[in-house]
Motif scaffolding. Structure first.
Motif, PDB file in Angstrom:
ATOM      1  N   LEU A 276       0.817  -1.201   0.000  1.00 54.82           N
ATOM      2  CA  LEU A 276       0.000   0.000   0.000  1.00 54.82           C
ATOM      3  C   LEU A 276       0.852   1.252   0.000  1.00 54.82           C
ATOM      4  O   LEU A 276       1.753   1.399   0.830  1.00 54.82           O
ATOM      5  N   ASN A 277       0.560   2.158  -0.918  1.00 52.02           N
ATOM      6  CA  ASN A 277       1.192   3.466  -0.895  1.00 52.02           C
ATOM      7  C   ASN A 277       0.537   4.338   0.177  1.00 52.02           C
ATOM      8  O   ASN A 277      -0.564   4.050   0.651  1.00 52.02           O
ATOM      9  N   GLY A 278       1.219   5.419   0.545  1.00 49.04           N
ATOM     10  CA  GLY A 278       0.741   6.277   1.609  1.00 49.04           C
ATOM     11  C   GLY A 278      -0.570   6.974   1.307  1.00 49.04           C
ATOM     12  O   GLY A 278      -1.268   7.405   2.222  1.00 49.04           O
ATOM     13  N   ASP A 279      -0.929   7.066   0.025  1.00 46.08           N
ATOM     14  CA  ASP A 279      -2.177   7.740  -0.347  1.00 46.08           C
ATOM     15  C   ASP A 279      -3.335   6.764  -0.532  1.00 46.08           C
ATOM     16  O   ASP A 279      -4.416   7.148  -0.993  1.00 46.08           O
ATOM     17  N   SER A 280      -3.136   5.493  -0.158  1.00 43.84           N
ATOM     18  CA  SER A 280      -4.200   4.501  -0.287  1.00 43.84           C
ATOM     19  C   SER A 280      -5.365   4.846   0.641  1.00 43.84           C
ATOM     20  O   SER A 280      -5.166   5.256   1.783  1.00 43.84           O
ATOM     21  N   LEU A 281      -6.580   4.654   0.157  1.00 40.73           N
ATOM     22  CA  LEU A 281      -7.784   4.955   0.940  1.00 40.73           C
ATOM     23  C   LEU A 281      -8.465   3.688   1.454  1.00 40.73           C
ATOM     24  O   LEU A 281      -9.560   3.761   2.010  1.00 40.73           O
ATOM     25  N   LEU A 282      -7.830   2.549   1.275  1.00 42.79           N
ATOM     26  CA  LEU A 282      -8.439   1.287   1.713  1.00 42.79           C
ATOM     27  C   LEU A 282      -8.525   1.229   3.235  1.00 42.79           C
ATOM     28  O   LEU A 282      -7.600   1.609   3.950  1.00 42.79           O
ATOM     29  N   SER A 283      -9.633   0.721   3.738  1.00 44.17           N
ATOM     30  CA  SER A 283      -9.788   0.495   5.170  1.00 44.17           C
ATOM     31  C   SER A 283      -9.081  -0.804   5.558  1.00 44.17           C
ATOM     32  O   SER A 283      -8.656  -1.579   4.692  1.00 44.17           O
ATOM     33  N   ALA A 284      -8.965  -1.049   6.859  1.00 43.37           N
ATOM     34  CA  ALA A 284      -8.327  -2.282   7.335  1.00 43.37           C
ATOM     35  C   ALA A 284      -9.064  -3.506   6.801  1.00 43.37           C
ATOM     36  O   ALA A 284      -8.444  -4.483   6.354  1.00 43.37           O
ATOM     37  N   LYS A 285     -10.383  -3.453   6.822  1.00 40.93           N
ATOM     38  CA  LYS A 285     -11.186  -4.576   6.310  1.00 40.93           C
ATOM     39  C   LYS A 285     -10.944  -4.779   4.822  1.00 40.93           C
ATOM     40  O   LYS A 285     -10.761  -5.914   4.361  1.00 40.93           O
ATOM     41  N   ASP A 286     -10.906  -3.689   4.061  1.00 37.95           N
ATOM     42  CA  ASP A 286     -10.685  -3.789   2.607  1.00 37.95           C
ATOM     43  C   ASP A 286      -9.310  -4.367   2.285  1.00 37.95           C
ATOM     44  O   ASP A 286      -9.156  -5.135   1.324  1.00 37.95           O
ATOM     45  N   VAL A 287      -8.313  -3.996   3.079  1.00 33.73           N
ATOM     46  CA  VAL A 287      -6.953  -4.495   2.856  1.00 33.73           C
ATOM     47  C   VAL A 287      -6.905  -6.006   3.045  1.00 33.73           C
ATOM     48  O   VAL A 287      -6.313  -6.739   2.232  1.00 33.73           O
TER      49      VAL A 287
END
Length: 311
Positions: A276-287
């Motif tokens: 994941l890059n620092g600008d990722s918007l994924l939540s913990a669940k999505d990851v």
């Protein structure tokens, strides 16, 4: 006599106290009172306090309210918003008894106040009480977040660490590796060698994962069954591939026999990994969902391999 035994017990848990005060005399007094109970770290100002807190992750901070560069209130706001130091307990040190300041300190996350000039008996009693509470909390936290079979972190701990590391990665604008690892053909292993042998194999996998992960913040947990999860902060693509390859090599070196596997005569793993890059918007669940999908792609591709995706 009881008091001395209590101090020895606290010390055995390697508790760390960061004393932050711009007056040398105050730092000396507090050190003399606490040096038998904990490892003492000093900071002379707010900036140094923030730096040392991030470096040493103290269990308790004794924080002067009034300092030349940053106030104690500014310091606590910083450390309580840092995933590395947010659990640090903070006792404010002040020479002014002010209800408004006390309310502000407690609202920001402080747990107590100590007033100057110091009454050594009161200071010792208050700090000892907080150190004992910290010790008990750490013991309970350890029990609640450890997988009973393997001795590594469990799913509950994983959820907490992943949320905090995602927040840190967004703040620091770096890269974060999250990987799901699954032991290949583990059901046939259990069915043919027995669940006792399966438990031993999972323990061996847990040990090698801990041995491969070298850095203090590198994290491994048992996700459930034969699945494990890795979280590697500040990890670029080259580093991610190297660590995952080291895991495959370490497992190969273990040579755990698995004659009922369709991919090898020895135990292997499949891995789905997200960088994941620092600008990722994924939540913990999505990851975790994304890593799990990549894991199943690795399985569908023949197992004993890694599928890595950069987001």
């Amino acid at each position: 006599m009881i008091k001395n035994n209590h101090r020895m017990e606290l010390e055995s848990f390697d508790l760390k106290v960061l004393i932050v005060d711009d007056e040398k005399a105050n730092r000396k007094i507090l050190k003399e009172l606490l040096q038998e109970q904990a490892k003492i770290i000093f900071a002379k100002n707010g900036e140094q306090a923030i730096e040392l807190a991030h470096k040493h992750t103290p269990d308790l901070m004794l924080l002067d309210v009034v300092m030349p560069d940053k106030s104690g209130f500014e310091v606590i706001e910083t450390i309580k918003n840092d995933p590395v130091t947010m659990a640090t307990s903070v006792i404010f040190i002040t020479g002014l008894a002010n209800c408004h300041d006390e309310e502000r300190g407690f609202a920001l996350g402080g747990c107590d106040y100590i007033y100057k000039p110091f009454n050594t008996n009161i200071v010792t009693a208050r700090i000892s009480t907080h150190l004992e509470l910290i010790q008990q909390r750490k013991m309970l936290d350890t029990i609640a977040h450890i997988d009973a079979l393997t001795g590594i972190s469990n799913r509950r701990k994983l959820d907490k660490v992943l949320k905090s590391e995602l927040a840190a990665n967004k703040r620091d604008k770096k890269q974060l590796l999250v990987a799901m690892l699954d032991v290949d053909y583990f059901k046939p292993f259990n069915d043919n060698y027995g669940h006792g042998a399966g438990d031993i194999a999972l323990k061996k996998v847990s040990v090698l994962l801990r041995e491969v992960l070298k850095r203090p913040r590198d994290f491994v947990a048992r996700y459930g069954g034969e699945e494990f999860t890795l979280i590697l902060p500040d990890c670029d693509e080259h580093g991610a591939k190297q660590v995952l390859q080291n895991i495959f090599t370490a497992l190969s070196d273990k040579a755990i026999q698995h004659e009922f596997s369709d991919v090898s005569d020895y135990l292997t793993m499949s891995v789905g990994a997200v960088l994941l890059n620092g600008d990722s918007l994924l939540s913990a669940k999505d990851v975790l969902v994304k890593a799990d999908r990549l894991l199943y792609r690795a399985k569908n591709n023949g197992r004993n391999q890694t599928v890595l995706e950069i987001i």
